[in-house]
Scaffold this motif. Structure first.
Motif, short mmCIF file in Angstrom:
data_model
loop_
_atom_site.label_atom_id
_atom_site.label_comp_id
_atom_site.label_asym_id
_atom_site.label_seq_id
_atom_site.Cartn_x
_atom_site.Cartn_y
_atom_site.Cartn_z
N GLN A 45 0.84 -1.20 0.00
CA GLN A 45 0.00 0.00 0.00
C GLN A 45 0.87 1.25 0.00
OE1 GLN A 45 -3.70 0.41 2.48
NE2 GLN A 45 -2.46 1.93 3.59
N SER A 101 -4.22 1.05 -2.64
CA SER A 101 -4.16 -0.24 -1.97
C SER A 101 -3.99 -1.37 -2.98
CB SER A 101 -5.42 -0.46 -1.13
OG SER A 101 -6.58 -0.36 -1.96
N GLN A 137 3.91 -1.38 3.48
CA GLN A 137 2.96 -0.28 3.52
C GLN A 137 3.70 1.02 3.74
OE1 GLN A 137 -0.42 -0.69 6.09
NE2 GLN A 137 -1.11 -2.60 5.14
N ASN A 173 2.93 4.74 4.24
CA ASN A 173 1.76 5.54 4.59
C ASN A 173 2.09 6.98 4.97
OD1 ASN A 173 -0.08 3.34 4.26
ND2 ASN A 173 0.57 2.56 6.26
#
Length: 283
Positions: free
Chosen positions: A39, A88, A124, A126
């Motif tokens: 992600q 995602s 991920q 983020n």
């Protein structure tokens, strides 16, 4: 309004960088299609006020063939009311990502060169942050010899750079087509010096066309540089600042006849003739 003869330095983006990164990934990881997806997420801010920007366009671009095949091409999303975005189910690979919004300068992440993100299997990311600066604006109108507005003519915004040896090179950074009033407008420009060029064919839906055309020649608008000159080396740059508008620019384009020249080159490569190269000079 300030005009300058600018000296811009050219920075050519090296195409070999993503290939080198891809080689490292392929050596250390199995095939991307067999790995767990990850992600990429973050926020888009306004640089001067630090407020989060909604409805900003964020695009994710794969940077090599294996990544492109795994992800199925580029992906695009928009930020929500909180300025956040999420990509995602992203396969591992090499990506470039950019954020853009009307009136702002497009930015890339990461903000250091090279602009590539290496996403590993199941990772991920983020915490990406984009800070968008207000761009500058250049606007004006194009007229013909009789001071009538010219509709449907292409206007280019270019920047000047210098190659090795001092050779000048103009780089196209934007294009606009005049409306029925002959008006054009460029927005979201980075601060710097910009050169304007107008002329050529008239743009109509699905086609371009000259003013007049016959088997022998055609008439179109002469390529003209601001301020109303034919030679790019004598053109003047417009100094653009972020968040401000350089407006009321006027350019006049004259008509000219153009002709096609046909011929045949005879000779041999031993004589130093290269049939693929033909040059001409206007006296």
């Amino acid at each position: 309004m300030r005009f300058i003869h600018s000296r811009f330095f050219a920075i050519l983006l090296a195409l070999v960088v993503p290939l080198q990164i891809a080689a490292r990934i392929n050596q250390s990881q199995p095939d991307a299609s067999q790995q767990k997806s990850g992600q990429i997420a973050g926020f888009v801010y306004r640089a001067d006020t630090h407020e989060r920007l909604a409805k900003a366009m964020v695009a994710l671009y794969p940077q090599d063939e294996p990544t492109s095949q795994a992800v199925g091409g580029q992906r695009v999303t928009r930020t929500g009311d909180d300025g956040g975005f999420v990509f995602s189910n992203i396969p591992p690979g090499i990506y470039a990502i950019e954020a853009s919004l009307n009136r702002f300068v497009t930015e890339y992440a990461p903000d250091s060169r090279p602009h590539f993100i290496v996403l590993h299997g199941g990772e991920q990311i983020n915490n990406l942050k984009f800070s968008l600066n207000l761009g500058g604006v250049v606007s004006g109108k194009i007229y013909d010899e009789d001071h009538e507005p010219v509709a449907g003519i292409a206007v280019l915004a270019l920047q000047l750079s210098f190659l090795r040896g001092g050779k000048r090179q103009f780089r196209d950074v934007g294009s606009s087509t005049t409306d029925d009033l002959g008006a054009f407008r460029f927005s979201g420009l980075k601060p710097g010096a910009y050169y304007l060029r107008a002329g050529g064919l008239i743009h109509r839906p699905m086609k371009e066309m000259p003013l007049k055309q016959s088997p022998e020649h055609r008439v179109q608008y002469r390529e003209t540089w601001f301020p109303d000159i034919d030679a790019p080396n004598d053109s003047l740059g417009l100094l653009v600042n972020g968040g401000s508008e350089t407006g009321d620019i006027e350019m006049r384009v004259a008509t000219e006849s153009t002709y096609e020249v046909h011929g045949k080159i005879q000779g041999s490569l031993k004589a130093g003739i290269r049939p693929s190269e033909v040059s001409y000079r206007k006296d």
